[in-house]
Design a protein around this motif. Structure first.
Motif, PDB file in Angstrom:
ATOM      1  N   ALA A 142       4.966  -9.374  11.015  1.00 39.96           N
ATOM      2  CA  ALA A 142       6.063  -9.340  10.050  1.00 39.96           C
ATOM      3  C   ALA A 142       5.563  -9.554   8.635  1.00 39.96           C
ATOM      4  N   PHE A 143       4.569 -10.409   8.467  1.00 44.49           N
ATOM      5  CA  PHE A 143       3.991 -10.672   7.144  1.00 44.49           C
ATOM      6  C   PHE A 143       3.475  -9.383   6.508  1.00 44.49           C
ATOM      7  N   TRP A 144       2.759  -8.563   7.275  1.00 42.22           N
ATOM      8  CA  TRP A 144       2.163  -7.349   6.744  1.00 42.22           C
ATOM      9  C   TRP A 144       3.158  -6.192   6.657  1.00 42.22           C
ATOM     10  N   MET A 145       4.219  -6.219   7.476  1.00 39.53           N
ATOM     11  CA  MET A 145       5.125  -5.077   7.557  1.00 39.53           C
ATOM     12  C   MET A 145       6.357  -5.183   6.668  1.00 39.53           C
ATOM     13  N   ARG A 146       6.674  -6.390   6.198  1.00 41.52           N
ATOM     14  CA  ARG A 146       7.890  -6.527   5.407  1.00 41.52           C
ATOM     15  C   ARG A 146       7.782  -5.749   4.094  1.00 41.52           C
ATOM     16  N   ALA A 180       2.312  -5.772   1.595  1.00 38.11           N
ATOM     17  CA  ALA A 180       1.104  -6.589   1.632  1.00 38.11           C
ATOM     18  C   ALA A 180      -0.137  -5.741   1.911  1.00 38.11           C
ATOM     19  N   LEU A 181       0.013  -4.716   2.747  1.00 36.05           N
ATOM     20  CA  LEU A 181      -1.127  -3.818   2.991  1.00 36.05           C
ATOM     21  C   LEU A 181      -1.549  -3.131   1.701  1.00 36.05           C
ATOM     22  N   ARG A 182      -0.579  -2.653   0.951  1.00 36.42           N
ATOM     23  CA  ARG A 182      -0.896  -1.935  -0.286  1.00 36.42           C
ATOM     24  C   ARG A 182      -1.471  -2.848  -1.360  1.00 36.42           C
ATOM     25  N   ASN A 183      -1.127  -4.123  -1.306  1.00 32.96           N
ATOM     26  CA  ASN A 183      -1.609  -5.068  -2.314  1.00 32.96           C
ATOM     27  C   ASN A 183      -2.967  -5.669  -1.981  1.00 32.96           C
ATOM     28  N   ALA A 184      -3.476  -5.405  -0.797  1.00 34.32           N
ATOM     29  CA  ALA A 184      -4.775  -5.951  -0.403  1.00 34.32           C
ATOM     30  C   ALA A 184      -5.903  -5.237  -1.141  1.00 34.32           C
ATOM     31  N   THR A 185      -7.006  -5.941  -1.320  1.00 33.73           N
ATOM     32  CA  THR A 185      -8.193  -5.382  -1.974  1.00 33.73           C
ATOM     33  C   THR A 185      -9.407  -5.584  -1.070  1.00 33.73           C
ATOM     34  N   TYR A 189      -3.651   4.887   5.893  1.00 37.70           N
ATOM     35  CA  TYR A 189      -3.640   5.914   4.861  1.00 37.70           C
ATOM     36  C   TYR A 189      -2.517   5.612   3.869  1.00 37.70           C
ATOM     37  N   GLN A 190      -2.883   5.283   2.634  1.00 47.38           N
ATOM     38  CA  GLN A 190      -1.923   5.089   1.546  1.00 47.38           C
ATOM     39  C   GLN A 190      -0.776   4.155   1.926  1.00 47.38           C
ATOM     40  N   GLY A 191      -1.136   2.983   2.445  1.00 50.08           N
ATOM     41  CA  GLY A 191      -0.131   1.990   2.768  1.00 50.08           C
ATOM     42  C   GLY A 191       0.655   2.259   4.031  1.00 50.08           C
ATOM     43  N   LYS A 192       0.202   3.187   4.839  1.00 47.84           N
ATOM     44  CA  LYS A 192       0.914   3.535   6.064  1.00 47.84           C
ATOM     45  C   LYS A 192       0.106   3.127   7.297  1.00 47.84           C
ATOM     46  N   ALA A 193       0.832   2.808   8.369  1.00 53.06           N
ATOM     47  CA  ALA A 193       0.223   2.431   9.642  1.00 53.06           C
ATOM     48  C   ALA A 193       0.703   3.414  10.707  1.00 53.06           C
TER      49      ALA A 193
END
Length: 360
Positions: free
Chosen positions: A49-53, A58-63, A164-168
Protein backbone atom coordinates in the motif's frame (compact mmCIF):
# COMPACT_ATOMS: atom_id res chain seq x y z
CA UNK A 1 38.04 -13.42 3.59
CA UNK A 2 36.56 -11.19 6.26
CA UNK A 3 36.73 -7.45 5.69
CA UNK A 4 34.95 -4.10 5.64
CA UNK A 5 34.01 -2.74 2.23
CA UNK A 6 32.17 0.05 0.47
CA UNK A 7 29.32 -0.79 -1.93
CA UNK A 8 28.68 0.79 -5.27
CA UNK A 9 25.94 2.69 -3.47
CA UNK A 10 26.89 3.46 0.11
CA UNK A 11 29.30 4.99 2.59
CA UNK A 12 32.40 3.53 4.23
CA UNK A 13 31.85 2.35 7.77
CA UNK A 14 34.30 2.68 10.62
CA UNK A 15 37.29 0.37 10.67
CA UNK A 16 37.04 -2.89 12.54
CA UNK A 17 34.14 -5.27 12.46
CA UNK A 18 30.78 -3.94 11.44
CA UNK A 19 28.43 -3.11 14.28
CA UNK A 20 26.74 -6.16 15.73
CA UNK A 21 23.38 -4.74 14.78
CA UNK A 22 24.04 -5.48 11.11
CA UNK A 23 23.89 -9.21 11.66
CA UNK A 24 21.06 -8.67 14.14
CA UNK A 25 18.47 -11.36 13.64
CA UNK A 26 20.39 -13.11 10.87
CA UNK A 27 20.47 -16.87 11.35
CA UNK A 28 23.68 -18.23 9.86
CA UNK A 29 23.86 -21.90 8.91
CA UNK A 30 27.37 -22.50 7.61
CA UNK A 31 27.84 -19.65 5.11
CA UNK A 32 24.17 -18.78 4.67
CA UNK A 33 22.48 -15.84 6.41
CA UNK A 34 18.71 -15.44 6.49
CA UNK A 35 16.82 -12.29 7.43
CA UNK A 36 13.05 -11.71 7.66
CA UNK A 37 11.47 -8.86 5.73
CA UNK A 38 7.64 -8.60 5.74
CA UNK A 39 7.00 -11.54 8.03
CA UNK A 40 3.21 -11.81 7.62
CA UNK A 41 0.45 -10.84 5.20
CA UNK A 42 -0.57 -7.80 7.23
CA UNK A 43 2.96 -6.38 7.06
CA UNK A 44 3.21 -7.22 3.35
CA UNK A 45 -0.13 -5.53 2.64
CA UNK A 46 1.10 -2.37 4.39
CA UNK A 47 4.33 -2.35 2.36
CA UNK A 48 2.46 -2.75 -0.94
CA UNK A 49 0.00 0.00 0.00
CA UNK A 50 2.89 2.37 0.75
CA UNK A 51 4.25 2.05 -2.79
CA UNK A 52 0.88 1.86 -4.58
CA UNK A 53 -1.04 4.74 -3.04
CA UNK A 54 -1.63 7.90 -5.10
CA UNK A 55 -1.13 5.99 -8.34
CA UNK A 56 2.33 4.66 -7.42
CA UNK A 57 3.70 8.11 -6.49
CA UNK A 58 6.40 6.66 -4.21
CA UNK A 59 7.80 4.59 -7.08
CA UNK A 60 8.10 7.67 -9.25
CA UNK A 61 9.73 9.67 -6.46
CA UNK A 62 12.44 7.08 -5.78
CA UNK A 63 16.01 7.69 -6.93
CA UNK A 64 18.97 5.40 -7.62
CA UNK A 65 20.81 4.17 -4.54
CA UNK A 66 23.62 6.53 -3.56
CA UNK A 67 27.35 6.00 -3.99
CA UNK A 68 30.57 7.96 -3.50
CA UNK A 69 32.01 9.22 -6.79
CA UNK A 70 35.46 9.43 -5.16
CA UNK A 71 35.52 5.65 -5.05
CA UNK A 72 35.12 5.20 -8.80
CA UNK A 73 38.69 4.40 -9.82
CA UNK A 74 40.65 1.99 -11.95
CA UNK A 75 40.45 -1.65 -10.90
CA UNK A 76 43.39 -4.05 -11.12
CA UNK A 77 43.46 -7.46 -12.79
CA UNK A 78 45.67 -10.07 -11.19
CA UNK A 79 45.67 -13.87 -11.22
CA UNK A 80 43.12 -16.31 -12.51
CA UNK A 81 39.95 -17.59 -10.89
CA UNK A 82 39.95 -20.78 -8.86
CA UNK A 83 36.52 -22.45 -8.87
CA UNK A 84 35.76 -24.17 -5.56
CA UNK A 85 34.07 -27.14 -7.22
CA UNK A 86 32.58 -28.45 -10.40
CA UNK A 87 30.64 -26.11 -12.72
CA UNK A 88 26.90 -26.19 -12.22
CA UNK A 89 23.71 -24.54 -13.35
CA UNK A 90 19.94 -24.46 -12.96
CA UNK A 91 17.85 -23.95 -16.09
CA UNK A 92 15.64 -20.88 -16.57
CA UNK A 93 11.83 -20.92 -16.49
CA UNK A 94 9.62 -19.49 -19.20
CA UNK A 95 6.46 -17.53 -18.37
CA UNK A 96 2.99 -17.00 -19.74
CA UNK A 97 2.19 -14.93 -22.83
CA UNK A 98 1.67 -11.57 -21.09
CA UNK A 99 3.06 -8.52 -22.85
CA UNK A 100 5.79 -6.19 -21.61
CA UNK A 101 6.34 -2.52 -22.39
CA UNK A 102 9.95 -3.31 -23.30
CA UNK A 103 9.41 -5.95 -25.96
CA UNK A 104 13.13 -6.35 -26.68
CA UNK A 105 14.11 -6.95 -23.04
CA UNK A 106 13.41 -9.81 -20.63
CA UNK A 107 10.20 -9.56 -18.62
CA UNK A 108 12.19 -10.80 -15.63
CA UNK A 109 14.15 -7.53 -15.34
CA UNK A 110 12.90 -4.87 -12.95
CA UNK A 111 13.65 -2.61 -10.03
CA UNK A 112 13.76 -3.31 -6.32
CA UNK A 113 12.47 -0.36 -4.30
CA UNK A 114 13.16 0.29 -0.62
CA UNK A 115 13.52 3.02 2.00
CA UNK A 116 17.12 3.58 3.13
CA UNK A 117 18.47 4.57 6.54
CA UNK A 118 17.97 8.28 5.80
CA UNK A 119 14.32 7.73 4.92
CA UNK A 120 14.81 8.29 1.18
CA UNK A 121 13.04 6.21 -1.45
CA UNK A 122 15.65 4.28 -3.44
CA UNK A 123 15.95 1.66 -6.13
CA UNK A 124 18.39 -0.89 -7.52
CA UNK A 125 18.08 -3.31 -10.43
CA UNK A 126 17.20 -7.00 -10.14
CA UNK A 127 15.72 -10.02 -11.90
CA UNK A 128 13.31 -12.85 -11.29
CA UNK A 129 15.25 -16.09 -11.04
CA UNK A 130 14.20 -19.74 -11.22
CA UNK A 131 12.90 -21.32 -8.00
CA UNK A 132 10.66 -24.20 -7.01
CA UNK A 133 7.86 -21.86 -5.91
CA UNK A 134 8.46 -19.28 -8.67
CA UNK A 135 8.95 -16.57 -6.07
CA UNK A 136 12.63 -15.58 -6.08
CA UNK A 137 14.53 -12.37 -6.94
CA UNK A 138 18.30 -12.02 -7.49
CA UNK A 139 20.08 -8.72 -6.84
CA UNK A 140 23.15 -7.27 -5.08
CA UNK A 141 23.37 -7.77 -1.33
CA UNK A 142 23.95 -4.05 -0.79
CA UNK A 143 20.50 -3.50 -2.34
CA UNK A 144 18.98 -5.67 0.40
CA UNK A 145 21.04 -5.14 3.56
CA UNK A 146 21.36 -1.69 5.06
CA UNK A 147 25.11 -1.25 5.50
CA UNK A 148 24.79 2.50 6.13
CA UNK A 149 22.19 2.36 8.88
CA UNK A 150 23.49 -0.73 10.68
CA UNK A 151 20.06 -2.31 10.34
CA UNK A 152 19.40 -5.75 8.93
CA UNK A 153 17.40 -5.30 5.74
CA UNK A 154 16.21 -2.25 3.86
CA UNK A 155 12.77 -1.03 4.87
CA UNK A 156 9.65 -1.66 2.73
CA UNK A 157 11.48 -3.76 0.15
CA UNK A 158 9.59 -4.69 -3.04
CA UNK A 159 10.35 -5.94 -6.55
CA UNK A 160 8.61 -4.47 -9.61
CA UNK A 161 9.33 -6.52 -12.76
CA UNK A 162 8.97 -4.72 -16.06
CA UNK A 163 9.00 -1.34 -14.31
CA UNK A 164 8.35 1.45 -16.79
CA UNK A 165 7.62 5.14 -16.12
CA UNK A 166 6.06 4.64 -12.71
CA UNK A 167 4.03 1.62 -13.76
CA UNK A 168 3.99 -1.93 -12.38
CA UNK A 169 2.65 -3.99 -15.32
CA UNK A 170 2.94 -7.34 -13.52
CA UNK A 171 2.20 -6.16 -9.99
CA UNK A 172 4.29 -5.39 -6.91
CA UNK A 173 6.05 -8.25 -5.10
CA UNK A 174 6.82 -7.71 -1.42
CA UNK A 175 9.99 -9.27 -0.01
CA UNK A 176 9.44 -11.96 2.63
CA UNK A 177 12.92 -13.33 3.39
CA UNK A 178 16.44 -12.41 2.29
CA UNK A 179 19.24 -14.93 1.77
CA UNK A 180 22.83 -13.87 1.43
CA UNK A 181 26.33 -15.00 2.31
CA UNK A 182 27.17 -14.77 6.01
CA UNK A 183 30.37 -12.86 5.19
CA UNK A 184 28.40 -10.00 3.67
CA UNK A 185 25.89 -9.53 6.47
CA UNK A 186 28.54 -9.85 9.17
CA UNK A 187 31.69 -8.36 7.64
CA UNK A 188 30.43 -6.52 4.55
CA UNK A 189 32.56 -8.68 2.29
CA UNK A 190 31.76 -7.35 -1.19
CA UNK A 191 33.29 -10.42 -2.78
CA UNK A 192 29.91 -11.82 -1.59
CA UNK A 193 27.72 -8.95 -2.81
CA UNK A 194 24.75 -11.03 -4.00
CA UNK A 195 21.35 -11.79 -2.51
CA UNK A 196 18.30 -13.92 -3.22
CA UNK A 197 14.95 -12.73 -1.86
CA UNK A 198 11.71 -14.69 -1.65
CA UNK A 199 8.64 -12.61 -2.47
CA UNK A 200 4.93 -12.98 -1.85
CA UNK A 201 2.51 -13.28 -4.75
CA UNK A 202 2.19 -10.03 -6.64
CA UNK A 203 -0.39 -7.39 -5.77
CA UNK A 204 -2.19 -5.34 -8.42
CA UNK A 205 -5.06 -2.86 -8.68
CA UNK A 206 -8.56 -3.58 -9.97
CA UNK A 207 -11.27 -0.94 -9.55
CA UNK A 208 -9.53 0.65 -6.57
CA UNK A 209 -8.98 -2.56 -4.66
CA UNK A 210 -5.97 -4.80 -4.31
CA UNK A 211 -6.04 -8.08 -6.22
CA UNK A 212 -3.78 -11.10 -6.23
CA UNK A 213 -1.50 -10.91 -9.29
CA UNK A 214 -0.16 -14.45 -8.94
CA UNK A 215 3.32 -15.84 -8.57
CA UNK A 216 6.30 -13.91 -9.93
CA UNK A 217 7.68 -16.74 -12.05
CA UNK A 218 4.29 -17.55 -13.54
CA UNK A 219 3.96 -13.94 -14.72
CA UNK A 220 7.44 -13.13 -15.99
CA UNK A 221 9.44 -16.35 -15.85
CA UNK A 222 12.75 -16.79 -14.10
CA UNK A 223 16.33 -16.64 -15.32
CA UNK A 224 18.58 -19.62 -14.67
CA UNK A 225 21.76 -19.47 -12.62
CA UNK A 226 25.27 -20.87 -13.12
CA UNK A 227 28.38 -21.09 -10.94
CA UNK A 228 32.04 -22.11 -11.12
CA UNK A 229 32.02 -21.19 -14.81
CA UNK A 230 35.12 -20.29 -16.86
CA UNK A 231 35.92 -16.58 -16.92
CA UNK A 232 36.45 -14.56 -20.08
CA UNK A 233 33.13 -15.63 -21.61
CA UNK A 234 30.48 -13.24 -22.98
CA UNK A 235 27.56 -12.12 -20.84
CA UNK A 236 24.67 -9.73 -21.33
CA UNK A 237 24.09 -7.38 -18.40
CA UNK A 238 20.86 -5.52 -17.66
CA UNK A 239 19.89 -2.72 -15.29
CA UNK A 240 18.40 0.76 -14.84
CA UNK A 241 21.26 3.33 -14.80
CA UNK A 242 20.39 6.77 -13.50
CA UNK A 243 23.02 8.59 -11.42
CA UNK A 244 25.61 10.89 -13.07
CA UNK A 245 29.16 9.90 -13.91
CA UNK A 246 31.87 11.20 -11.52
CA UNK A 247 32.33 14.19 -13.85
CA UNK A 248 28.68 15.15 -13.31
CA UNK A 249 27.46 14.09 -16.75
CA UNK A 250 24.08 12.36 -16.48
CA UNK A 251 23.19 10.45 -19.62
CA UNK A 252 20.57 8.02 -18.31
CA UNK A 253 17.02 8.63 -17.12
CA UNK A 254 16.50 5.44 -15.12
CA UNK A 255 13.15 4.99 -16.86
CA UNK A 256 13.96 1.91 -18.92
CA UNK A 257 16.60 -0.81 -18.54
CA UNK A 258 19.80 -0.72 -20.58
CA UNK A 259 22.02 -3.58 -21.67
CA UNK A 260 25.73 -4.23 -22.17
CA UNK A 261 27.31 -7.19 -23.92
CA UNK A 262 30.86 -8.52 -23.94
CA UNK A 263 33.36 -10.94 -22.42
CA UNK A 264 34.11 -10.81 -18.72
CA UNK A 265 37.68 -10.43 -17.52
CA UNK A 266 39.83 -13.55 -17.60
CA UNK A 267 41.61 -12.48 -14.41
CA UNK A 268 40.44 -11.55 -10.94
CA UNK A 269 39.47 -7.91 -10.46
CA UNK A 270 40.71 -6.17 -7.33
CA UNK A 271 39.95 -2.77 -5.84
CA UNK A 272 42.25 -2.06 -2.89
CA UNK A 273 40.31 1.05 -1.81
CA UNK A 274 37.24 -1.19 -1.55
CA UNK A 275 39.20 -4.26 -0.32
CA UNK A 276 37.77 -6.34 -3.17
CA UNK A 277 39.94 -9.26 -4.27
CA UNK A 278 37.86 -11.61 -6.41
CA UNK A 279 35.44 -9.72 -8.63
CA UNK A 280 34.80 -10.16 -12.34
CA UNK A 281 34.94 -7.13 -14.65
CA UNK A 282 32.87 -6.16 -17.70
CA UNK A 283 33.33 -3.20 -20.04
CA UNK A 284 30.09 -1.23 -19.67
CA UNK A 285 29.62 2.56 -19.46
CA UNK A 286 26.61 2.66 -17.13
CA UNK A 287 26.04 4.41 -13.81
CA UNK A 288 24.56 3.59 -10.38
CA UNK A 289 20.98 2.42 -10.45
CA UNK A 290 22.46 -0.48 -12.47
CA UNK A 291 23.44 -2.02 -9.11
CA UNK A 292 22.01 -5.50 -8.64
CA UNK A 293 21.21 -6.04 -12.31
CA UNK A 294 21.95 -9.55 -13.66
CA UNK A 295 24.81 -10.68 -15.84
CA UNK A 296 23.32 -13.39 -18.07
CA UNK A 297 25.47 -16.12 -19.56
CA UNK A 298 24.29 -18.02 -22.67
CA UNK A 299 21.51 -15.49 -23.14
CA UNK A 300 18.96 -16.26 -25.86
CA UNK A 301 17.59 -13.21 -27.67
CA UNK A 302 14.69 -15.29 -28.92
CA UNK A 303 13.65 -16.61 -25.50
CA UNK A 304 14.89 -13.60 -23.45
CA UNK A 305 16.38 -16.10 -21.01
CA UNK A 306 19.85 -17.06 -19.83
CA UNK A 307 21.82 -17.93 -16.70
CA UNK A 308 22.60 -15.39 -13.98
CA UNK A 309 26.38 -15.58 -13.58
CA UNK A 310 26.88 -12.28 -11.75
CA UNK A 311 25.17 -9.12 -10.51
CA UNK A 312 26.46 -5.57 -10.79
CA UNK A 313 28.21 -4.62 -7.57
CA UNK A 314 30.63 -1.73 -8.23
CA UNK A 315 31.66 0.73 -10.93
CA UNK A 316 35.12 1.59 -12.25
CA UNK A 317 36.92 4.19 -14.39
CA UNK A 318 39.60 2.30 -16.32
CA UNK A 319 40.85 5.14 -18.54
CA UNK A 320 40.94 7.84 -15.86
CA UNK A 321 38.60 10.35 -17.53
CA UNK A 322 36.07 10.59 -14.66
CA UNK A 323 33.57 8.47 -16.59
CA UNK A 324 32.46 5.00 -15.58
CA UNK A 325 33.45 2.47 -18.23
CA UNK A 326 33.54 -0.81 -16.28
CA UNK A 327 31.26 -2.63 -13.87
CA UNK A 328 32.22 -5.50 -11.56
CA UNK A 329 30.47 -8.49 -10.00
CA UNK A 330 31.36 -11.14 -7.43
CA UNK A 331 32.53 -14.39 -9.00
CA UNK A 332 29.70 -16.91 -8.66
CA UNK A 333 31.13 -20.06 -7.06
CA UNK A 334 29.89 -23.02 -5.05
CA UNK A 335 29.18 -20.85 -2.01
CA UNK A 336 26.94 -18.67 -4.19
CA UNK A 337 25.13 -21.84 -5.22
CA UNK A 338 24.68 -22.77 -1.55
CA UNK A 339 22.94 -19.47 -0.82
CA UNK A 340 20.76 -19.79 -3.92
CA UNK A 341 19.85 -23.41 -3.15
CA UNK A 342 18.78 -22.43 0.37
CA UNK A 343 16.46 -19.76 -1.03
CA UNK A 344 14.96 -21.59 -4.00
CA UNK A 345 12.94 -24.06 -1.91
CA UNK A 346 11.26 -21.58 0.45
CA UNK A 347 7.55 -20.91 0.05
CA UNK A 348 6.06 -17.44 0.54
CA UNK A 349 2.33 -17.37 -0.34
CA UNK A 350 -0.41 -14.82 -1.04
CA UNK A 351 -1.09 -11.40 0.49
CA UNK A 352 -4.69 -10.83 -0.65
CA UNK A 353 -7.60 -13.16 -1.34
CA UNK A 354 -9.93 -13.40 -4.37
CA UNK A 355 -11.98 -10.37 -3.30
CA UNK A 356 -9.06 -8.16 -2.29
CA UNK A 357 -9.30 -9.14 1.37
CA UNK A 358 -6.22 -9.74 3.49
CA UNK A 359 -5.22 -13.37 2.99
CA UNK A 360 -4.87 -15.42 6.18
Amino acid sequence: MKRILLPAGGALLATGLVAAGLSGTAQAADDIAKDPMATNTKAAYSVAAFWMRSNYAALRNATAYTWDAADVKKVVQKGGYSPDGRPGQTAPQSAGSGKSQNVNLPKTIGKVFFVDASGKYRWCSATSIQSNYRNLVATAAHCVYDTDGNRDVMDRWVFVPGYYQGKAPFGIYVGKQAFTHYDFTTYEDYDRDYAFVTVYNGIGHDRRKFVDAGRLGDNVGGQGISWNQPSGKPVRAFGYPYAPHPDGNKVYSGVTPKTCYGPTTGKKVGASWLKIEEHVGLKCAVTPGYDGGPWLKNYSNAKRLGYVNGVTSTFADQDGNDRIDWITSPYFDGETADVYNAAKNVWSGKVVGPNGELYK
